[in-house]
Scaffold this motif. Structure first.
Motif, PDB file in Angstrom:
ATOM      1  N   ALA A  64       0.861  -1.172   0.000  1.00  0.00           N
ATOM      2  CA  ALA A  64       0.000   0.000   0.000  1.00  0.00           C
ATOM      3  C   ALA A  64       0.898   1.222   0.000  1.00  0.00           C
ATOM      4  N   ALA A  65       0.411   2.319  -0.562  1.00  0.00           N
ATOM      5  CA  ALA A  65       1.235   3.518  -0.705  1.00  0.00           C
ATOM      6  C   ALA A  65       0.374   4.768  -0.599  1.00  0.00           C
ATOM      7  N   VAL A  66       1.015   5.857  -0.213  1.00  0.00           N
ATOM      8  CA  VAL A  66       0.392   7.176  -0.285  1.00  0.00           C
ATOM      9  C   VAL A  66       1.326   8.090  -1.071  1.00  0.00           C
ATOM     10  N   MET A  67       0.765   9.175  -1.571  1.00  0.00           N
ATOM     11  CA  MET A  67       1.546  10.130  -2.347  1.00  0.00           C
ATOM     12  C   MET A  67       2.009  11.266  -1.453  1.00  0.00           C
ATOM     13  N   GLY A  68       3.277  11.669  -1.625  1.00  0.00           N
ATOM     14  CA  GLY A  68       3.821  12.774  -0.858  1.00  0.00           C
ATOM     15  C   GLY A  68       3.792  14.082  -1.629  1.00  0.00           C
ATOM     16  N   ASN A  69       4.263  15.146  -0.989  1.00  0.00           N
ATOM     17  CA  ASN A  69       4.265  16.459  -1.630  1.00  0.00           C
ATOM     18  C   ASN A  69       5.157  16.474  -2.870  1.00  0.00           C
ATOM     19  N   HIS A  70       6.282  15.762  -2.835  1.00  0.00           N
ATOM     20  CA  HIS A  70       7.172  15.738  -4.009  1.00  0.00           C
ATOM     21  C   HIS A  70       6.536  15.004  -5.189  1.00  0.00           C
ATOM     22  N   ASP A  71       5.562  14.155  -4.912  1.00  0.00           N
ATOM     23  CA  ASP A  71       4.912  13.401  -5.985  1.00  0.00           C
ATOM     24  C   ASP A  71       3.943  14.255  -6.791  1.00  0.00           C
ATOM     25  N   ALA A  72       3.782  15.527  -6.371  1.00  0.00           N
ATOM     26  CA  ALA A  72       3.012  16.500  -7.156  1.00  0.00           C
ATOM     27  C   ALA A  72       3.821  17.788  -7.328  1.00  0.00           C
ATOM     28  N   TRP A  73       5.131  17.627  -7.389  1.00  0.00           N
ATOM     29  CA  TRP A  73       6.063  18.755  -7.329  1.00  0.00           C
ATOM     30  C   TRP A  73       5.869  19.758  -8.461  1.00  0.00           C
ATOM     31  N   TYR A  74       5.542  19.264  -9.659  1.00  0.00           N
ATOM     32  CA  TYR A  74       5.391  20.146 -10.824  1.00  0.00           C
ATOM     33  C   TYR A  74       3.929  20.470 -11.130  1.00  0.00           C
ATOM     34  N   THR A  75       3.056  20.091 -10.221  1.00  0.00           N
ATOM     35  CA  THR A  75       1.617  20.219 -10.486  1.00  0.00           C
ATOM     36  C   THR A  75       0.893  21.051  -9.434  1.00  0.00           C
ATOM     37  N   ALA A  76       1.349  20.964  -8.183  1.00  0.00           N
ATOM     38  CA  ALA A  76       0.560  21.511  -7.071  1.00  0.00           C
ATOM     39  C   ALA A  76       0.700  23.011  -6.873  1.00  0.00           C
ATOM     40  N   THR A  77       1.765  23.623  -7.413  1.00  0.00           N
ATOM     41  CA  THR A  77       1.967  25.058  -7.208  1.00  0.00           C
ATOM     42  C   THR A  77       2.358  25.737  -8.516  1.00  0.00           C
ATOM     43  N   GLN A  97       1.208   8.360 -12.053  1.00  0.00           N
ATOM     44  CA  GLN A  97       1.614   7.644 -10.841  1.00  0.00           C
ATOM     45  C   GLN A  97       0.419   6.963 -10.174  1.00  0.00           C
ATOM     46  N   LEU A  98      -0.677   7.694 -10.078  1.00  0.00           N
ATOM     47  CA  LEU A  98      -1.878   7.132  -9.457  1.00  0.00           C
ATOM     48  C   LEU A  98      -2.396   5.935 -10.246  1.00  0.00           C
ATOM     49  N   ASP A  99      -2.351   6.042 -11.570  1.00  0.00           N
ATOM     50  CA  ASP A  99      -2.822   4.942 -12.415  1.00  0.00           C
ATOM     51  C   ASP A  99      -1.940   3.707 -12.241  1.00  0.00           C
ATOM     52  N   LEU A 100      -0.637   3.927 -12.130  1.00  0.00           N
ATOM     53  CA  LEU A 100       0.281   2.800 -11.955  1.00  0.00           C
ATOM     54  C   LEU A 100       0.044   2.085 -10.630  1.00  0.00           C
ATOM     55  N   LEU A 101      -0.170   2.854  -9.582  1.00  0.00           N
ATOM     56  CA  LEU A 101      -0.377   2.255  -8.261  1.00  0.00           C
ATOM     57  C   LEU A 101      -1.752   1.617  -8.127  1.00  0.00           C
ATOM     58  N   GLY A 102      -2.733   2.169  -8.828  1.00  0.00           N
ATOM     59  CA  GLY A 102      -4.080   1.594  -8.790  1.00  0.00           C
ATOM     60  C   GLY A 102      -4.613   1.497  -7.372  1.00  0.00           C
ATOM     61  N   SER A 103      -5.159   0.353  -7.025  1.00  0.00           N
ATOM     62  CA  SER A 103      -5.767   0.173  -5.706  1.00  0.00           C
ATOM     63  C   SER A 103      -4.738   0.174  -4.583  1.00  0.00           C
ATOM     64  N   SER A 104      -3.451   0.060  -4.924  1.00  0.00           N
ATOM     65  CA  SER A 104      -2.410   0.114  -3.893  1.00  0.00           C
ATOM     66  C   SER A 104      -2.279   1.511  -3.294  1.00  0.00           C
ATOM     67  N   HIS A 105      -2.748   2.530  -4.040  1.00  0.00           N
ATOM     68  CA  HIS A 105      -2.705   3.885  -3.492  1.00  0.00           C
ATOM     69  C   HIS A 105      -3.899   4.076  -2.569  1.00  0.00           C
ATOM     70  N   VAL A 106      -3.615   4.318  -1.283  1.00  0.00           N
ATOM     71  CA  VAL A 106      -4.695   4.387  -0.287  1.00  0.00           C
ATOM     72  C   VAL A 106      -4.950   5.799   0.214  1.00  0.00           C
ATOM     73  N   GLY A 107      -4.314   6.819  -0.381  1.00  0.00           N
ATOM     74  CA  GLY A 107      -4.592   8.185   0.035  1.00  0.00           C
ATOM     75  C   GLY A 107      -6.078   8.479  -0.067  1.00  0.00           C
ATOM     76  N   TYR A 108      -6.682   8.959   1.046  1.00  0.00           N
ATOM     77  CA  TYR A 108      -8.137   9.171   1.120  1.00  0.00           C
ATOM     78  C   TYR A 108      -8.918   7.893   0.825  1.00  0.00           C
ATOM     79  N   GLY A 109      -8.327   6.755   1.076  1.00  0.00           N
ATOM     80  CA  GLY A 109      -9.009   5.491   0.813  1.00  0.00           C
ATOM     81  C   GLY A 109      -8.495   4.404   1.734  1.00  0.00           C
ATOM     82  N   LYS A 110      -8.734   3.162   1.347  1.00  0.00           N
ATOM     83  CA  LYS A 110      -8.313   2.036   2.184  1.00  0.00           C
ATOM     84  C   LYS A 110      -8.091   0.814   1.322  1.00  0.00           C
ATOM     85  N   LEU A 111      -7.372  -0.146   1.895  1.00  0.00           N
ATOM     86  CA  LEU A 111      -7.152  -1.417   1.226  1.00  0.00           C
ATOM     87  C   LEU A 111      -7.258  -2.509   2.279  1.00  0.00           C
TER      88      LEU A 111
END
Length: 309
Positions: A64-77, A97-111
């Motif tokens: 399972a994984a979550v995304m950090g601030n650097h994972d949106a480094w060129y998008t968030a600001t 990145q989110l598509d690659l992780l699929g259900s393994s990404h649990v940010g705002y979610g669960k597995l």
């Protein structure tokens, strides 16, 4: 879940701290040699490092994984968007990145993990940490969350949808409430130093989960590196044990791959869960032969970390 089911939970977890582009094929091999059952990634794979995430997504160990601030480094600001090394009108590396992780990404979610009767619940994606919400716009755009109160509700909604009563929380940054000194697990270690830089929404969701009667053996995260910025005399405290018995682990030992005498050493935080309770946490460094070259015991249940006032 019955108490008997909780007591049956025995597993070995590897928590991978902030990667910052330090991930190699050998890391996956090392995890196999360590014999872990579950791998948790706290985010900051790199600055929107799609290829790093692609390699991690291919790992054939439950994860399972979550995304950090650097994972949106060129998008968030706006300043990040100006530095983007790709055409943002044609590509979206955050979504890749989110598509690659699929259900393994649990940010705002669960597995849910039926094999161990437990659920991993993710905190807020892309968090920068602290009482003021930096990177708020990307959560509004991608998740429709517009306040820290809504964010706490979103995390707790995942708790309520969990298939199991035993919950492990996985965040990029840790929750507020773990101390306000610079060496605390989420303490502010840059000038002016001091202050609790934990996420209040994650802290609130954990509190609600405890009130709801959930069992929480582990809350793990990264973001705030173990080496402090204002001093080299001490390091950040990686472990906090709550009165409820929950172990809070900051796994961000950065850099996570180092050279030592011509040998590459790669670190993982290893959490052993016995009968539904964390019995040991250690930081291990794996050498070229995939054996543990160094080990630092961070917590043992028989010798718990003493929390100072």
């Amino acid at each position: 879940m019955t108490s008997q089911e909780t007591q049956s939970i025995n597993l070995k977890i590897a928590v991978v701290g902030d990667i910052h582009d330090q991930w190699e094929v050998k890391d996956g091999v090392a995890l196999k040699h360590l014999g872990v059952d579950l791998v948790l990634f706290v985010g900051d794979f790199g600055n929107e490092s799609v290829e790093v995430v692609r390699a991690i997504a291919s790992l054939d160990i439950p994860k399972a994984a979550v995304m950090g601030n650097h994972d949106a480094w060129y998008t968030a600001t706006e300043w990040g968007r100006k530095k983007a090394p790709y055409d943002r009108s044609k590509e979206d590396w955050v979504q890749d990145q989110l598509d690659l992780l699929g259900s393994s990404h649990v940010g705002y979610g669960k597995l849910d993990f039926p094999a161990w009767n437990l659920t991993v619940v993710g905190g807020r994606p892309f968090t920068w940490g602290g009482p003021e919400w930096k990177f708020a716009e990307i959560c509004k755009e991608r998740y429709g969350v517009t306040s820290l109160e809504e964010s706490a509700d979103r995390i707790f909604k995942a708790v309520k949808s969990a298939a199991y009563e035993t919950i492990i929380f996985l965040g990029h940054n840790g929750p507020s409430g773990l101390g306000d000194r610079p060496e605390d697990p989420c303490g502010k270690d840059w000038h002016p130093i001091g202050g609790d830089f934990g996420d209040p929404d994650l802290g609130e969701a954990i509190s609600q989960a405890l009130t709801a009667g959930k069992t929480i053996p582990l809350v793990t995260f990264g973001h705030m590196h173990r080496d402090l910025r204002h001093t080299k005399k001490v390091q950040r405290k990686p472990i906090f044990r709550s009165p409820e018995g929950t172990i809070y682990l900051n796994a961000a030992s950065v850099p996570r791959i180092v050279e030592d005498g011509g040998e590459k050493l790669r670190n993982f935080s290893i959490v052993t869960v016995e009968a539904g309770v964390v019995s040991q946490v250690s930081l291990v460094w794996v050498g070229n032969d995939f054996q543990v070259a160094k080990e630092e015991i961070l917590y043992e249940r028989s010798h718990p970390v003493v929390q100072s006032a």
